[in-house]
Design a protein around this motif. Sequence first.
Motif, PDB file in Angstrom:
ATOM      1  N   GLU A 103       6.157  -2.007  -2.707  1.00 24.00           N
ATOM      2  CA  GLU A 103       6.075  -3.317  -2.052  1.00 24.00           C
ATOM      3  C   GLU A 103       6.345  -3.248  -0.554  1.00 24.00           C
ATOM      4  O   GLU A 103       5.996  -4.164   0.190  1.00 24.00           O
ATOM      5  N   VAL A 104       6.966  -2.136  -0.070  1.00 23.36           N
ATOM      6  CA  VAL A 104       7.225  -2.041   1.365  1.00 23.36           C
ATOM      7  C   VAL A 104       5.942  -1.768   2.146  1.00 23.36           C
ATOM      8  O   VAL A 104       5.899  -1.959   3.368  1.00 23.36           O
ATOM      9  N   LEU A 105       4.894  -1.317   1.454  1.00 25.07           N
ATOM     10  CA  LEU A 105       3.632  -1.008   2.128  1.00 25.07           C
ATOM     11  C   LEU A 105       2.833  -2.278   2.376  1.00 25.07           C
ATOM     12  O   LEU A 105       2.840  -3.201   1.560  1.00 25.07           O
ATOM     13  N   ARG A 106       2.110  -2.276   3.455  1.00 22.34           N
ATOM     14  CA  ARG A 106       1.351  -3.459   3.845  1.00 22.34           C
ATOM     15  C   ARG A 106       0.157  -3.714   2.944  1.00 22.34           C
ATOM     16  O   ARG A 106      -0.467  -2.793   2.427  1.00 22.34           O
ATOM     17  N   VAL A 107      -0.177  -4.999   2.858  1.00 23.43           N
ATOM     18  CA  VAL A 107      -1.415  -5.441   2.243  1.00 23.43           C
ATOM     19  C   VAL A 107      -2.324  -5.922   3.374  1.00 23.43           C
ATOM     20  O   VAL A 107      -1.930  -6.750   4.190  1.00 23.43           O
ATOM     21  N   GLU A 108      -3.546  -5.392   3.425  1.00 27.00           N
ATOM     22  CA  GLU A 108      -4.476  -5.759   4.488  1.00 27.00           C
ATOM     23  C   GLU A 108      -5.105  -7.123   4.211  1.00 27.00           C
ATOM     24  O   GLU A 108      -4.933  -7.712   3.136  1.00 27.00           O
ATOM     25  N   ASN A 110      -7.942  -7.862   3.379  1.00 28.61           N
ATOM     26  CA  ASN A 110      -8.812  -7.849   2.187  1.00 28.61           C
ATOM     27  C   ASN A 110      -8.014  -7.870   0.889  1.00 28.61           C
ATOM     28  O   ASN A 110      -8.575  -7.767  -0.190  1.00 28.61           O
ATOM     29  N   ARG A 111      -6.682  -7.988   1.024  1.00 27.95           N
ATOM     30  CA  ARG A 111      -5.739  -8.089  -0.100  1.00 27.95           C
ATOM     31  C   ARG A 111      -5.566  -6.776  -0.856  1.00 27.95           C
ATOM     32  O   ARG A 111      -5.126  -6.759  -1.992  1.00 27.95           O
ATOM     33  N   VAL A 112      -5.873  -5.657  -0.220  1.00 35.66           N
ATOM     34  CA  VAL A 112      -5.660  -4.338  -0.811  1.00 35.66           C
ATOM     35  C   VAL A 112      -4.425  -3.707  -0.169  1.00 35.66           C
ATOM     36  O   VAL A 112      -4.320  -3.658   1.060  1.00 35.66           O
ATOM     37  N   ARG A 113      -3.509  -3.232  -1.026  1.00 38.10           N
ATOM     38  CA  ARG A 113      -2.291  -2.616  -0.503  1.00 38.10           C
ATOM     39  C   ARG A 113      -2.574  -1.202  -0.006  1.00 38.10           C
ATOM     40  O   ARG A 113      -3.293  -0.431  -0.646  1.00 38.10           O
ATOM     41  N   ASN A 114      -2.001  -0.852   1.134  1.00 40.70           N
ATOM     42  CA  ASN A 114      -2.178   0.477   1.704  1.00 40.70           C
ATOM     43  C   ASN A 114      -1.450   1.544   0.883  1.00 40.70           C
ATOM     44  O   ASN A 114      -0.467   1.260   0.195  1.00 40.70           O
ATOM     45  N   HIS A 120       3.757   1.975  11.225  1.00 39.97           N
ATOM     46  CA  HIS A 120       3.559   0.518  11.227  1.00 39.97           C
ATOM     47  C   HIS A 120       2.837   0.084   9.955  1.00 39.97           C
ATOM     48  O   HIS A 120       2.023  -0.834   9.973  1.00 39.97           O
ATOM     49  N   ASN A 121       3.125   0.742   8.882  1.00 40.81           N
ATOM     50  CA  ASN A 121       2.475   0.450   7.606  1.00 40.81           C
ATOM     51  C   ASN A 121       3.533  -0.117   6.661  1.00 40.81           C
ATOM     52  O   ASN A 121       3.793   0.418   5.599  1.00 40.81           O
ATOM     53  N   HIS A 122       4.173  -1.202   7.084  1.00 45.97           N
ATOM     54  CA  HIS A 122       5.245  -1.766   6.291  1.00 45.97           C
ATOM     55  C   HIS A 122       5.248  -3.277   6.444  1.00 45.97           C
ATOM     56  O   HIS A 122       4.772  -3.834   7.433  1.00 45.97           O
ATOM     57  N   CYS A 123       5.793  -3.936   5.454  1.00 45.05           N
ATOM     58  CA  CYS A 123       5.818  -5.397   5.400  1.00 45.05           C
ATOM     59  C   CYS A 123       7.137  -5.896   5.979  1.00 45.05           C
ATOM     60  O   CYS A 123       8.211  -5.537   5.493  1.00 45.05           O
ATOM     61  N   TYR A 124       7.057  -6.755   6.982  1.00 48.76           N
ATOM     62  CA  TYR A 124       8.262  -7.288   7.613  1.00 48.76           C
ATOM     63  C   TYR A 124       8.965  -8.329   6.736  1.00 48.76           C
ATOM     64  O   TYR A 124      10.094  -8.716   7.019  1.00 48.76           O
ATOM     65  N   SER A 125       8.276  -8.805   5.690  1.00 47.53           N
ATOM     66  CA  SER A 125       8.886  -9.797   4.793  1.00 47.53           C
ATOM     67  C   SER A 125       9.537  -9.162   3.573  1.00 47.53           C
ATOM     68  O   SER A 125      10.297  -9.834   2.868  1.00 47.53           O
ATOM     69  N   SER A 126       9.240  -7.915   3.290  1.00 44.95           N
ATOM     70  CA  SER A 126       9.734  -7.252   2.087  1.00 44.95           C
ATOM     71  C   SER A 126      11.268  -7.225   2.058  1.00 44.95           C
ATOM     72  O   SER A 126      11.900  -6.645   2.951  1.00 44.95           O
ATOM     73  N   PRO A 127      11.894  -7.819   1.032  1.00 45.62           N
ATOM     74  CA  PRO A 127      13.359  -7.749   0.941  1.00 45.62           C
ATOM     75  C   PRO A 127      13.883  -6.318   0.878  1.00 45.62           C
ATOM     76  O   PRO A 127      14.923  -6.015   1.477  1.00 45.62           O
ATOM     77  N   VAL A 128      13.178  -5.442   0.161  1.00 47.16           N
ATOM     78  CA  VAL A 128      13.619  -4.050   0.069  1.00 47.16           C
ATOM     79  C   VAL A 128      13.575  -3.383   1.439  1.00 47.16           C
ATOM     80  O   VAL A 128      14.523  -2.684   1.843  1.00 47.16           O
ATOM     81  N   TYR A 129      12.475  -3.597   2.191  1.00 46.45           N
ATOM     82  CA  TYR A 129      12.376  -2.939   3.496  1.00 46.45           C
ATOM     83  C   TYR A 129      13.449  -3.451   4.449  1.00 46.45           C
ATOM     84  O   TYR A 129      14.063  -2.682   5.190  1.00 46.45           O
ATOM     85  N   ARG A 130      13.706  -4.730   4.389  1.00 45.56           N
ATOM     86  CA  ARG A 130      14.765  -5.293   5.226  1.00 45.56           C
ATOM     87  C   ARG A 130      16.135  -4.741   4.819  1.00 45.56           C
ATOM     88  O   ARG A 130      16.973  -4.436   5.680  1.00 45.56           O
TER      89      ARG A 130
END
Length: 686
Positions: A103-108, A110-114, A120-130
């Motif tokens: 879940e820490v990886l970004r979704v583009e 097109n709604r496909v997760r990287n 810079h391939n991470h989600c700033y909203s992810s609770p785990v990443y934070r």
Amino acid sequence: MNKRFPPISPKLPVMMHGADYNPDQWQHDPKVLEEDIRLMKLAGCNVMSVGIFAWAALEPEEGVFAFEWLDRLLDSFAKNGIYAWLATPSGARPAWMSAKYPEVLRVEANRVRNLHGMRHNHCYSSPVYREKTAILNAKLAERYANHPAVVGWHISNEFGGDCHCDYCQAEFRKWLQAKYVTLDALNSAWWAAFWAHTYTDWAQIESPAPHGESMVHAHNLDWRRFVTDRTVDFCRHEIEAVRGAGPELPATTNMHMIEGLDYRRFADILDVVSWDSYPTWHEAEDDSQLAAYVSFYHDLFRSLKKKPFLLMESTPSLTNWQSVSKLKRPGMHKLSSLQAVAHGSDSVQYFQWRKSRGSSEKFHGAVVDHVGHEHTRVFADVAELGRTLAGLTEVVGTPTPAETAILFDWDNRWAVKDAQGPRNMGLGYERTVYAHHRALWEHGVPTDVIGSEDDFSGYKLIVAPMLYLCREETGRKLERFVEAGGTLVSTYWSGVVDENDLCHLGGFPGPLRRTLGIWAEEIEGLYDHDRNGVRLAGGDELGLEGTYEAHELCELIHAESAEVLGVYTDDFYAGRPALTRNRLGRGQAYYMATRLKDDFLGAFYRKVAGTAGVRRALEADLPVGVTAQIRTDGDSDYVFVMNFSGEARSVPLDGRPYVDLESSEAAGDRIELPAGGVRVLKRSSK
């Protein structure tokens, strides 16, 4: 009256000189690390950015931390008089994290997760990443906040990009609810009745997508604003994690001209602004146009906090990712580095200190090449600059006395590009802003680059090119500015939409109509081969006359209270107003109804700067390709005279006594600059 800002760090109250340093890549060879200390001192480098992408070296397994290598490095720095910007390594997460917590990886879009990889391939909203960034940042702060070698926090690296995962969709809806409160208000602001886009439930709203909604301009604009706010919030989250143990250490994050983020929103949470500059020097025989472009961004980043900034990255030689990796010609390293200092930087730093042995940046320029010693041309250039910077300590902390400003808003930039007309082959917003700034730069006029929410009262001249998105409040502020005695310059395609990208009703330029004294009825996009002209009769206080070429965009306007200074020469609108001036209160506002070229802009701004009474760095006629910039503490002025022309130039001074800051010799009535030459002159401010 001495006016200067305190040094960015009291530990290092001099010009900072250094580079990104990646000792985590060389742990297998301690001799390299020992040699690096010797070479840093030899090059006159006093600060390094450390740990930017070192997460895997700091936390090789979840919850297993390895700080010993960083202990040794920072202790060695302290013993040798070298300092560190200590980075939080969130720019690239370790593989174990991507594998365990996808879940820490970004979704583009097109709604496909990287997949795992890149940076810079991470989600700033992810609770785990934070959670994971907060844990590591707190441990770094606890261990190193009071280390004598650490001068500040380097938060992450070149923030950018967006994520479209479920967490970000939920946060976007929360952001919209906080802004609009009701769906009726959102539907009104987004003009949602168009194409039956009316929303009846917040859950129906998603981020723009290539296979979904992308044509509602206010939706696109709000998404970009949300992405900025989400990124700022993540940056704040990182800063808070390091503040507990070291609240006195300044925090910065290195910016890099990324269009997707409104950098002004970072200014409030950062202690100092820093940015990364990589011009393609020597694309042309004359580097002055490129130099003016770079100067615009130096001015922009300085203006974010209205105080000295840091040049956090530049290349000492070449890059390896531009279309052509060209070497800096002799003299260009010193010239381009002092250009940053001239515009307000208190540092010159590089990517990178030592070339990586492998992967995508192994051929990117560095102070230390693969050969591993100091006997290279690039190292000699860096060492020479180190000696120069060591002699500029009195410049540290001095501000830039700008009485001129260019209005440059990110949401205006985004809205212009999304407008769908009148010239979809290229409206050239940035190109237009650069051209107006360049005309001021060529005359040595210190210029801030400000936003519509900034204070206008300290300026005598404000230039607002293509202010397409103009809020009612911005219109009122500019009106008050002119009434109080200021000079405003505006152009075609201004005052067209409000903050929701809805067209102003009642006639363009909307909130600027009274200030400019014109009504813009139509705008025409021209093909590249089309031309028109603007004829000026002279006789007014500007004294401009003759015919100048117009191209790309022509607006058909009516002069209401404005005086007509120039008219179109061709087509069915020949004879109609093309350049106007409106007097309002104690000030005046100029309007260019068409895109004009550099010859006109140069002549126009020379006259307007004079009538507006704005300060120039040198009150002298500068040769083509030569510019002058100024920093001052109120007692002494520091004038940087720089030659980007590609040829030797003789530069007249303005009759005041000058001393060369490097040689301590009197400068005389003029100075001789070789191609790529630069002189730093000191004079009394009185």
